[in-house]
Design a protein around this motif. Structure first.
Motif, PDB file in Angstrom:
ATOM      1  N   ASP A 113       0.814  -1.222   0.000  1.00 31.23           N
ATOM      2  CA  ASP A 113       0.000   0.000   0.000  1.00 31.23           C
ATOM      3  C   ASP A 113       0.847   1.272   0.000  1.00 31.23           C
ATOM      4  O   ASP A 113       0.314   2.374   0.016  1.00 31.23           O
ATOM      5  N   ASN A 141      -5.014  -7.354  -6.903  1.00 30.91           N
ATOM      6  CA  ASN A 141      -5.286  -6.194  -6.041  1.00 30.91           C
ATOM      7  C   ASN A 141      -4.001  -5.437  -5.705  1.00 30.91           C
ATOM      8  O   ASN A 141      -3.981  -4.201  -5.697  1.00 30.91           O
ATOM      9  N   GLU A 144      -2.954  -3.536  -8.783  1.00 31.61           N
ATOM     10  CA  GLU A 144      -3.820  -2.368  -8.973  1.00 31.61           C
ATOM     11  C   GLU A 144      -3.407  -1.235  -8.034  1.00 31.61           C
ATOM     12  O   GLU A 144      -3.385  -0.065  -8.423  1.00 31.61           O
ATOM     13  N   ASP A 145      -3.055  -1.593  -6.805  1.00 29.82           N
ATOM     14  CA  ASP A 145      -2.579  -0.571  -5.869  1.00 29.82           C
ATOM     15  C   ASP A 145      -1.283   0.063  -6.367  1.00 29.82           C
ATOM     16  O   ASP A 145      -1.147   1.289  -6.395  1.00 29.82           O
ATOM     17  N   TYR A 148      -1.796   2.087  -9.648  1.00 30.87           N
ATOM     18  CA  TYR A 148      -2.770   3.178  -9.690  1.00 30.87           C
ATOM     19  C   TYR A 148      -3.173   3.712  -8.309  1.00 30.87           C
ATOM     20  O   TYR A 148      -2.982   4.885  -8.009  1.00 30.87           O
ATOM     21  N   ASN A 149      -3.741   2.856  -7.475  1.00 37.08           N
ATOM     22  CA  ASN A 149      -4.387   3.327  -6.241  1.00 37.08           C
ATOM     23  C   ASN A 149      -3.445   4.049  -5.290  1.00 37.08           C
ATOM     24  O   ASN A 149      -3.831   5.040  -4.666  1.00 37.08           O
ATOM     25  N   ASN A 150      -2.217   3.556  -5.144  1.00 39.64           N
ATOM     26  CA  ASN A 150      -1.297   4.189  -4.196  1.00 39.64           C
ATOM     27  C   ASN A 150      -0.914   5.597  -4.651  1.00 39.64           C
ATOM     28  O   ASN A 150      -0.853   6.510  -3.834  1.00 39.64           O
ATOM     29  N   LYS A 152      -2.749   7.511  -6.477  1.00 38.53           N
ATOM     30  CA  LYS A 152      -3.964   8.305  -6.291  1.00 38.53           C
ATOM     31  C   LYS A 152      -4.064   8.760  -4.830  1.00 38.53           C
ATOM     32  O   LYS A 152      -4.359   9.932  -4.552  1.00 38.53           O
ATOM     33  N   ARG A 153      -3.781   7.862  -3.893  1.00 38.69           N
ATOM     34  CA  ARG A 153      -3.828   8.233  -2.480  1.00 38.69           C
ATOM     35  C   ARG A 153      -2.708   9.202  -2.128  1.00 38.69           C
ATOM     36  O   ARG A 153      -2.919  10.187  -1.420  1.00 38.69           O
TER      37      ARG A 153
END
Length: 157
Positions: A113, A141, A144-145, A148-150, A152-153
């Protein structure tokens, strides 16, 4: 200005050099600092992980990205950064220098993460870096983190 990039080895200044401390105080809690971290060659020890740890101890609200999975070719040293909640990592110019198994363990230690995909283009090519990350054996998953997701956060989007 939304962040600061420091490449200590190119700038020839230690991360924890007293001359740098004023900068960290000015940006702490306001914007991240993106550091080139680590190198095994003696002439490029300005960016050792232990020096970053000292800075983080002095500036506990300083948010940083430790490039190259926290240790460009000095990955054992990068492990001392694990568990610090204000440290993020990228994969740029790192995956080529380790086995997929080692990368899997290091990414999990640092935190799936907290790791963001990076290439260090033009030093490394995007497609090759994507292939290297896919070869690590992470779950969908986790990928994806990291892809992209990390980010973004981190960017608060």
């Amino acid at each position: 200005l939304c962040g600061v990039k420091i490449h200590p080895d190119i700038q020839e200044v230690d991360i924890d050099d007293p001359r740098m401390l004023r900068l960290y105080g000015l940006v702490e809690g306001r914007m991240p600092v993106y550091f080139h971290i680590g190198d095994w060659r003696p002439q490029y020890r300005f960016s050792e992980a232990k020096k970053l740890c000292r800075v983080l101890d002095m500036f506990p609200r300083l948010e940083v990205v430790a490039a190259h999975l926290g240790g460009h070719r000095a990955f054992e040293e990068a492990k001392m950064l694990a568990g610090r909640p204000n440290v993020w990592y990228d994969t740029s110019s790192a995956l080529w220098a380790m086995t997929p198994e080692y990368a899997y363990d290091l990414i999990h230690l640092l935190g799936t993460d907290r790791v963001m995909f990076g290439t260090d283009y033009p030093v490394k090519l995007h497609g090759e870096e994507i292939d290297r990350l896919l070869a690590v054996g992470l779950t969908e998953n986790e990928l994806e983190d990291i892809f992209y997701n990390n980010a973004k956060r981190f960017l608060k989007l």
